[in-house]
Each structure stands twice: as C-alpha cells, then as structure tokens.
Design a protein around this motif. Structure first.
Motif, short mmCIF file in Angstrom:
data_model
loop_
_atom_site.label_atom_id
_atom_site.label_comp_id
_atom_site.label_asym_id
_atom_site.label_seq_id
_atom_site.Cartn_x
_atom_site.Cartn_y
_atom_site.Cartn_z
N LYS A 33 0.82 -1.21 0.00
CA LYS A 33 0.00 0.00 0.00
C LYS A 33 0.86 1.26 0.00
CE LYS A 33 -3.96 -2.05 2.33
NZ LYS A 33 -4.70 -2.13 3.60
N GLU A 36 1.98 1.84 -3.56
CA GLU A 36 0.88 2.33 -4.40
C GLU A 36 0.50 3.76 -4.06
OE1 GLU A 36 -2.03 -0.71 -3.70
OE2 GLU A 36 -1.23 -1.99 -5.30
N ARG A 37 0.59 4.13 -2.79
CA ARG A 37 0.30 5.50 -2.38
C ARG A 37 1.34 6.46 -2.94
NH1 ARG A 37 0.43 5.05 3.13
NH2 ARG A 37 -1.39 3.71 3.00
N ALA A 40 0.67 6.93 -6.58
CA ALA A 40 -0.49 7.78 -6.80
C ALA A 40 -0.14 9.26 -6.59
CB ALA A 40 -1.63 7.38 -5.86
N ARG A 78 4.30 -6.53 -10.51
CA ARG A 78 3.29 -5.48 -10.65
C ARG A 78 3.75 -4.17 -10.02
NH1 ARG A 78 -2.18 -8.97 -9.26
NH2 ARG A 78 -2.32 -10.00 -11.27
N LEU A 79 4.34 -4.28 -8.82
CA LEU A 79 4.81 -3.06 -8.15
C LEU A 79 5.94 -2.40 -8.93
CD1 LEU A 79 4.79 -4.15 -4.40
CD2 LEU A 79 3.21 -2.59 -5.54
N LYS A 82 4.61 -0.60 -11.92
CA LYS A 82 3.96 0.66 -11.56
C LYS A 82 4.98 1.76 -11.31
CE LYS A 82 -0.28 -1.15 -9.51
NZ LYS A 82 -1.05 -1.32 -8.27
#
Length: 87
Positions: A33, A36-37, A40, A78-79, A82
């Motif tokens: 998380k 991903e934060r 973002a 995936r990470l 990203k």
C-alpha cells in the motif's frame, strides 16, 4: 478440545504460528500500500524507497512459507512495473 498432551501442545503451537503468519501478511500488505500510495502521489523517490522495502518484506514472507513463490513474483512484478511507468 484435545485431551492428549501432545495434541494440546499442537493447538498452542498452531495458534502462535497463525499469529506470526498474520503479522507477516499484514506487513506485506502495508508495504504494498505504501508503494501504491507513493505512485499515486507521483513521488518517484518515495516510490523507489517503498518498493525496496516492499520487495524485502515480500521475499521474507516467501522464505517463511507465508505466501507462494508465484504470488510473490507477481506482486513484485506489478509493483516494479507501476514504479517504472511513473513520469
């Protein structure tokens, strides 16, 4: 409830192992998380730092048998994708 002494001990051991596995799983989820934060928020430096710690925690979970090798590889891929596609 078990009556045999070894079965009672087995129940205690399983309970502690379950708690340990739960702690490892939640730390992996938290690390994911954080990455991903950071992605973002378009913070490249924070994303790279969070990715490094996330990969480390994912590998530890795999080593301890909490998650499978394929799931760990998928999460890391995936990470990384990203973070690398950030501008």
């Amino acid at each position: 409830m078990p009556n045999i002494k070894s079965a009672k001990k087995r129940c205690r051991v399983i309970k502690t192992k379950t708690e340990q596995n739960k702690m490892i799983k939640t730390s992996v989820k938290t690390a994911i998380k954080k990455v991903e934060r950071a992605v973002a928020n378009n913070d490249k430096d924070a994303a790279n730092a969070a990715l490094k710690t996330a990969i480390k925690s994912i590998d530890k979970a795999t080593k301890n048998g909490v998650s499978s090798k394929n799931k760990s590889a998928r999460n890391k891929a995936r990470l990384t994708k990203k973070v690398n596609t950030m501008e």
